[in-house]
Design an enzyme around this catalytic site. Structure first.
Site: not given
Length: 413
Positions: A382, A137, A151, A124, A148, A144
């Site tokens: 995103c 962005c 997140c 996205e 975190c 990933c």
């Protein structure tokens, strides 16, 4: 250039292009450096005496005029256009979904082709218009490797790095859709800055850790800032990292863009939990790397992102430690009210506490804007999965995304 060097560089070019050599699809010319493009043209038989001119023509058509069809390259001979069409592509990724908020926030869900035996991947890209500027962005990875704890993207496994072409394609497609290339109409619906450019700033803040995809990010951002093409000022490009210390100095030396740090805690014991990469690169090493960042000055500050978590990192003692930690570092501190997602145990700090925290930091001489929600009426974040079970409420998801994106980079060159 020797034939062997040309072949080696053409092979490198093919590796940079998404899925091309492995999937049987044509390699893209987007995302190649001039040297790599020269080698790719030599590989398909373009005469050496013509290569420099052809690269200059193609570069202008791709990055100044924004064409996505070789037939639109009107000053390139028909035979050369046919050669380019046989061997290469400059097509945009597929738009799976496009949404536009009443306030101008726009989100595109983009699909890239498979690589080898893999499957197509989706990312996205989000556009946030602000007064006098527009920020895009951009994602650097699908998924990933970091975990975190606050997140949502961190709950996803890394699928793969995006290529330089796929990173740049997000910018090119957004400029298409916003009428941001010469001769293009500005689309109706939603606020768009009334400036010469609709996209004035970009942030590497989408899905993924950019510094774990350094070479592709470097290539893409150097093309984005090339003065003979897309020509974005490096002061208007911000790369956000969770703190991959060895690559921070390289970012300043080899790319030269603005830096943002996902900080979120001022003690190692807490940051080890919130941002686990801290166990490898603790705060002392991270802040030392920031102090040594090339070009750092009051005119080129580092932005520190700080998500506000109730009873976790929002006390005035935390604020005092934050000031001590950043002492002497030209910095701006973005305070981001946390927006919960399914399965999280964190809560957003009370608004009164956020304001007290911000006032304390402001009084110490640091700018500390509190990011406010944008684009509440559409779903845009995103790197979030599309499955219903993984979705955050659209209000929360877009609010978090917009707050992360807004306000980065310089307003004036």
């Amino acid at each position: 250039m020797s034939a062997m060097v040309a072949i080696d560089m053409a092979r490198q070019a093919a590796r940079q292009a998404p899925a091309a050599a492995l999937s049987g699809e044509k390699p893209s010319l987007i995302g190649l450096t001039r040297e790599m493009m020269s080698a790719a043209l030599a590989e398909v038989g373009v005469a050496e005496r013509q290569i420099k001119m052809r690269v200059s023509q193609i570069w202008n058509w791709l990055y100044v005029r924004g064409v996505s069809d070789f037939d639109d390259m009107t000053n390139v001979s028909k035979d050369m256009r046919e050669t380019l069409k046989r061997h290469f592509t400059i097509a945009r990724p597929e738009i799976v979904e496009e949404q536009i908020s009443n306030d101008g926030t726009r989100k595109w869900l983009l699909r890239f082709p498979p690589r080898g035996a893999g499957r197509p991947v989706e990312i996205e890209t989000v556009y946030i218009p602000e007064e006098g500027r527009g920020t895009l962005c951009i994602s650097s990875q699908v998924g990933c490797t970091l975990t975190c704890s606050f997140c949502h993207t961190g709950t996803q496994k890394l699928v793969r790095n995006l290529t330089a072409e796929e990173i740049l394609a997000q910018l090119l497609l957004a400029r298409d859709r916003l009428g941001d290339f010469p001769g293009r109409d500005v689309p109706a619906g939603g606020f768009i800055p009334s400036s010469d450019r609709k996209i004035t700033n970009i942030v590497m803040m989408g899905m993924g850790e950019p510094l774990y995809n350094f070479e592709n990010v470097k290539t893409a951002l150097l093309i984005a800032s090339d003065g003979d093409g897309l020509s974005l000022s490096k002061r208007r490009i911000t790369l956000s990292t969770s703190g991959i210390v060895p690559e921070i100095l390289r970012t300043g030396e080899e790319i030269g863009v603005m830096l943002a740090i996902s900080l979120h805690a001022v003690r190692d014991d807490l940051r080890d939990i919130l941002v686990p990469i801290n166990k490898k690169y603790p705060l002392k090493e991270l802040i030392a790397a920031c102090r040594a960042y090339p070009g750092l000055s009051n005119a080129r500050r580092i932005t520190f992102e700080y998500v506000m978590l109730k009873d976790i990192n929002d006390s005035l003692e935390d604020a005092k430690l934050l000031i001590q930690l950043l002492k002497g570092v030209p910095a701006k501190i973005n305070l981001i009210p946390f927006n919960p997602w399914p399965g999280t145990n964190y809560q957003c700090s009370d608004w009164e506490q956020i304001e007290k925290f911000a006032d304390f930091i402001n009084q110490a001489g640091y700018a500390s804007p509190i990011r406010t929600p944008r684009g509440r009426d559409i779903l845009a974040a995103c790197g979030q999965l599309k499955s219903e079970s993984e979705r955050m409420r659209k209000v929360d998801r877009l609010a978090y995304e917009a707050m992360m994106i807004a306000g980065h980079g310089e307003d004036d060159d």
